[in-house]
Design an enzyme around this catalytic site. Sequence first.
Site, PDB file in Angstrom:
ATOM      1  N   LYS A   1       0.830  -1.202   0.000  1.00 46.14           N
ATOM      2  CA  LYS A   1       0.000   0.000   0.000  1.00 46.14           C
ATOM      3  C   LYS A   1       0.864   1.251   0.000  1.00 46.14           C
ATOM      4  O   LYS A   1       2.036   1.206   0.396  1.00 46.14           O
ATOM      5  CB  LYS A   1      -0.875   0.018   1.261  1.00 46.14           C
ATOM      6  CG  LYS A   1      -1.898  -1.100   1.366  1.00 46.14           C
ATOM      7  CD  LYS A   1      -2.629  -1.022   2.699  1.00 46.14           C
ATOM      8  CE  LYS A   1      -3.653  -2.132   2.849  1.00 46.14           C
ATOM      9  NZ  LYS A   1      -4.793  -1.977   1.938  1.00 46.14           N
TER      10      LYS A   1
ATOM     11  N   ARG B   1     -10.260 -11.806   1.881  1.00 47.56           N
ATOM     12  CA  ARG B   1     -11.142 -12.848   1.325  1.00 47.56           C
ATOM     13  C   ARG B   1     -10.473 -14.217   1.342  1.00 47.56           C
ATOM     14  O   ARG B   1     -11.160 -15.234   1.433  1.00 47.56           O
ATOM     15  CB  ARG B   1     -11.575 -12.441  -0.088  1.00 47.56           C
ATOM     16  CG  ARG B   1     -10.454 -12.346  -1.099  1.00 47.56           C
ATOM     17  CD  ARG B   1     -10.782 -11.447  -2.278  1.00 47.56           C
ATOM     18  NE  ARG B   1     -10.788 -10.041  -1.907  1.00 47.56           N
ATOM     19  CZ  ARG B   1     -11.065  -9.050  -2.743  1.00 47.56           C
ATOM     20  NH1 ARG B   1     -11.336  -9.308  -4.016  1.00 47.56           N
ATOM     21  NH2 ARG B   1     -11.050  -7.801  -2.330  1.00 47.56           N
TER      22      ARG B   1
END
Length: 493
Positions: A271, A345
């Site tokens: 990020k 996920r």
Amino acid sequence: MLDIAFAKLALPKSGALVLLMGEGEHPSGVWQQADEATGGAIARALKSAEFKGAKGKTCTILAPGAGLSHVVAVGLGKPAEVTPHVLNEAGGHAAGALLREPAATVATGTLQPAQAAEVALGAVLRAYRFDRYRTKEKPEDKPKLAKLTLLTGDPARGKTAWEPLQAIAKGVFISRDLVSEPPNVLNPAEMADRCRKLTELGLKVEVLGPKEMTRLGFGALLGVSQGSVNEPRMVVMQWHGASGNGRKSKGKPLAFIGKGVTFDTGGISIKPAGGMEDMKWDMAGAGTVVGLMAALAGRRAKVDAVGLVGLVENMPSGSAQRPGDVVKSYSGQTIEVINTDAEGRLVLADVLWYCQEKFDPRFMVDLATLTGAMIVALGHEYAGMFSNDDALAQKLASAGRATNEKLWRFPLDDAYDRLIRSDIADMKNIGGRPAGSISAAQFIQRFVNKKPWAHLDIAGVAWSTRDAPTVPKGATAFAVRLLDRLVAEHYEG
């Protein structure tokens, strides 16, 4: 936690006083006594401020006389508007206005004792503060409010109504504490250890480490954690409130699953540096599940429930998962990892499948700070909801409206499912920028196996950058109260 007491209706001789007023209500009871004792100062101040008791409005009167340091009038609105949520917010407004007072008294007017308890809940939630690491704060900068006494016609009934609400507040605080902790303190092992302490409430807690998960074949979850020196954990919490601890339940348990990425750098798909510190709360879904299970056990909920949290740290290193890797999940399905920052996920995939196989639950609700796209879609007001079961979705939405933890339902459709088709594996972990939150939910649905299920993407509501009536700036514990209400209204025997 703010100390709560209930007492008979009587004007306090000193200190701060809160007056709860309905719209257009005329002075009576303690309100009237206070106004007479101050020579009409309260009535004059309210008239000057044009305060009429509208919902959510407040008016603070300083030193009106009769030994009172403050009088805070809080509007409840019209009688039809007086819901538990409005009462919670009224308590929050009162606490927020009196944080500098050591103690305060609340005149609840015509409210019933159970309604007074809802006011207390709001005040307690608003008075929360995470200050574990503040060492040089000046005394004058610290909140002082330590005790709130609610005046009601039947203090015993008020105290009885408060007991389960106090357990819910404690669950909220457990969640807020976990989410607020810095990531150098709260790694997966530490969070698992804190979950173990909930056995004191009667929960059965089991912790699985990397060896157990490797043996089971948790390839998706372990792939996320392989770049970190902090080893992963999965925690399974069980509450046997209907069947009794140790006895086999005749019915299926309710299941709640949380994403617990204790810090998310994005891994190799790293990020940007700006704002990365916020990623300490990428475990907020797991924090909600832990807080919920504590609340259910604390109030002795007559239900069987399981809470499972997958705990990992997503870090870049020489051993980290790479974009392009293919992992085999616990379900046997293979996943091409296109972006290592779409890691939540992957964690949920293994935990959800394990939950079905181990417990065969009545339904599953998972919670995750899953996608930035959800913040783009809904901002910080609603969480996104996806579900394969209309009845479950409706119950969740109703509970969200009642607690003001609002949900907005998004679609699931085969057209979106095609976005995550892989050329070399059963699926890939992202579907591109379009419909990013939906394709993430489609991915999770592949591990649900048609079990009634809902996915709550809480990315935009897990942390607040400003004070709200019942949520001070910081961790919100979003959905602890929502899910507790879901259980209480629809599933307790």
